[in-house]
Design a protein around this motif. Structure first.
Motif, PDB file in Angstrom:
ATOM      1  N   ILE A 296     -42.977  54.957  26.253  1.00 18.84           N
ATOM      2  CA  ILE A 296     -42.207  54.551  27.428  1.00 18.84           C
ATOM      3  C   ILE A 296     -41.589  55.801  28.053  1.00 18.84           C
ATOM      4  O   ILE A 296     -41.085  56.681  27.347  1.00 18.84           O
ATOM      5  CB  ILE A 296     -41.110  53.548  27.032  1.00 18.84           C
ATOM      6  CG1 ILE A 296     -41.757  52.246  26.530  1.00 18.84           C
ATOM      7  CG2 ILE A 296     -40.150  53.278  28.186  1.00 18.84           C
ATOM      8  CD1 ILE A 296     -40.782  51.264  25.918  1.00 18.84           C
TER       9      ILE A 296
ATOM     10  N   THR B 165     -38.737  57.862  30.034  1.00 18.02           N
ATOM     11  CA  THR B 165     -37.279  57.817  30.129  1.00 18.02           C
ATOM     12  C   THR B 165     -36.805  58.926  31.070  1.00 18.02           C
ATOM     13  O   THR B 165     -37.604  59.734  31.550  1.00 18.02           O
ATOM     14  CB  THR B 165     -36.611  58.031  28.751  1.00 18.02           C
ATOM     15  OG1 THR B 165     -36.831  59.387  28.341  1.00 18.02           O
ATOM     16  CG2 THR B 165     -37.150  57.064  27.707  1.00 18.02           C
TER      17      THR B 165
ATOM     18  N   THR C  81     -32.783  56.341  37.419  1.00 16.01           N
ATOM     19  CA  THR C  81     -33.201  54.944  37.333  1.00 16.01           C
ATOM     20  C   THR C  81     -32.042  54.003  37.619  1.00 16.01           C
ATOM     21  O   THR C  81     -30.872  54.367  37.420  1.00 16.01           O
ATOM     22  CB  THR C  81     -33.794  54.636  35.943  1.00 16.01           C
ATOM     23  OG1 THR C  81     -34.189  53.263  35.900  1.00 16.01           O
ATOM     24  CG2 THR C  81     -32.811  54.910  34.826  1.00 16.01           C
TER      25      THR C  81
ATOM     26  N   ASN D 238     -31.795  51.387  35.838  1.00 19.68           N
ATOM     27  CA  ASN D 238     -31.562  50.831  34.508  1.00 19.68           C
ATOM     28  C   ASN D 238     -30.358  51.509  33.856  1.00 19.68           C
ATOM     29  O   ASN D 238     -30.345  52.718  33.671  1.00 19.68           O
ATOM     30  CB  ASN D 238     -32.802  51.039  33.634  1.00 19.68           C
ATOM     31  CG  ASN D 238     -32.516  50.810  32.161  1.00 19.68           C
ATOM     32  OD1 ASN D 238     -31.681  50.004  31.790  1.00 19.68           O
ATOM     33  ND2 ASN D 238     -33.212  51.536  31.314  1.00 19.68           N
TER      34      ASN D 238
ATOM     35  N   MET E  80     -34.595  54.048  30.043  1.00 23.91           N
ATOM     36  CA  MET E  80     -36.002  53.793  30.312  1.00 23.91           C
ATOM     37  C   MET E  80     -36.211  53.705  31.816  1.00 23.91           C
ATOM     38  O   MET E  80     -35.363  53.171  32.534  1.00 23.91           O
ATOM     39  CB  MET E  80     -36.461  52.491  29.658  1.00 23.91           C
ATOM     40  CG  MET E  80     -36.426  52.513  28.151  1.00 23.91           C
ATOM     41  SD  MET E  80     -37.184  51.060  27.373  1.00 23.91           S
ATOM     42  CE  MET E  80     -36.388  49.689  28.173  1.00 23.91           C
TER      43      MET E  80
ATOM     44  N   LEU F 178     -38.164  52.324  35.250  1.00 23.36           N
ATOM     45  CA  LEU F 178     -38.712  51.038  35.684  1.00 23.36           C
ATOM     46  C   LEU F 178     -39.707  51.232  36.828  1.00 23.36           C
ATOM     47  O   LEU F 178     -39.611  52.188  37.601  1.00 23.36           O
ATOM     48  CB  LEU F 178     -37.581  50.123  36.152  1.00 23.36           C
ATOM     49  CG  LEU F 178     -36.451  49.898  35.150  1.00 23.36           C
ATOM     50  CD1 LEU F 178     -35.328  49.098  35.798  1.00 23.36           C
ATOM     51  CD2 LEU F 178     -36.965  49.221  33.900  1.00 23.36           C
TER      52      LEU F 178
ATOM     53  N   LEU G 185     -37.903  44.977  31.424  1.00 23.38           N
ATOM     54  CA  LEU G 185     -36.457  44.837  31.327  1.00 23.38           C
ATOM     55  C   LEU G 185     -36.032  43.953  32.489  1.00 23.38           C
ATOM     56  O   LEU G 185     -36.241  44.326  33.650  1.00 23.38           O
ATOM     57  CB  LEU G 185     -35.781  46.210  31.404  1.00 23.38           C
ATOM     58  CG  LEU G 185     -34.260  46.213  31.387  1.00 23.38           C
ATOM     59  CD1 LEU G 185     -33.738  45.674  30.060  1.00 23.38           C
ATOM     60  CD2 LEU G 185     -33.725  47.595  31.655  1.00 23.38           C
TER      61      LEU G 185
ATOM     62  N   VAL H 140     -41.505  48.315  32.594  1.00 20.90           N
ATOM     63  CA  VAL H 140     -41.097  49.692  32.325  1.00 20.90           C
ATOM     64  C   VAL H 140     -42.286  50.607  32.586  1.00 20.90           C
ATOM     65  O   VAL H 140     -43.442  50.175  32.579  1.00 20.90           O
ATOM     66  CB  VAL H 140     -40.566  49.874  30.885  1.00 20.90           C
ATOM     67  CG1 VAL H 140     -39.354  48.989  30.643  1.00 20.90           C
ATOM     68  CG2 VAL H 140     -41.647  49.620  29.857  1.00 20.90           C
TER      69      VAL H 140
END
Length: 108
Positions: free
Chosen positions: A4, A6, A23, A25, A35, A37, A71, A76
């Motif tokens: 993933i 980040t 992000t 997030n 993480m 998106l 999420l 992601v």
């Protein structure tokens, strides 16, 4: 399973400009980093692209992301996600290059 992306990942445009990984997030972290998106738009700085006139990449819009890892129903970004690098007129300049990723968390 694929790593993933980040905010500590390294992503570049095809001409060497660096993506600023910010992000929306604020909840899901991997090793202390948020993480990324599919809905995130990342700014690019330092792109020197000059085919005929100065036309640097200025942002990345993500076309693909995880199909089963999300999420709040937003996919992601994964190491193999495809991001389109765009200039200021939103003209595609090439695809984003994922240079470095974390290895702790993976998705599908």
């Amino acid at each position: 399973m694929i790593p993933i992306l980040t905010t500590t990942s390294t992503i570049m445009c095809p001409h060497g400009g660096m993506a600023q990984l910010i992000t929306s997030n604020t909840q899901a972290l991997v090793g202390g980093a948020a993480m990324l998106l599919q809905t995130d738009v990342h700014l690019i700085v330092g792109c020197p692209f000059t085919p005929v006139a100065y036309s640097p990449c200025v942002s990345i819009r993500w076309l693909t992301a995880a199909t089963q890892t999300a999420l709040h129903n937003v996919p992601v970004l994964l190491q193999n996600s495809v991001g389109l690098c765009l200039n200021a007129a939103q003209v595609p300049q090439g695809t984003a290059i994922v240079v470095q990723v974390q290895q702790q968390a993976k998705g599908i």
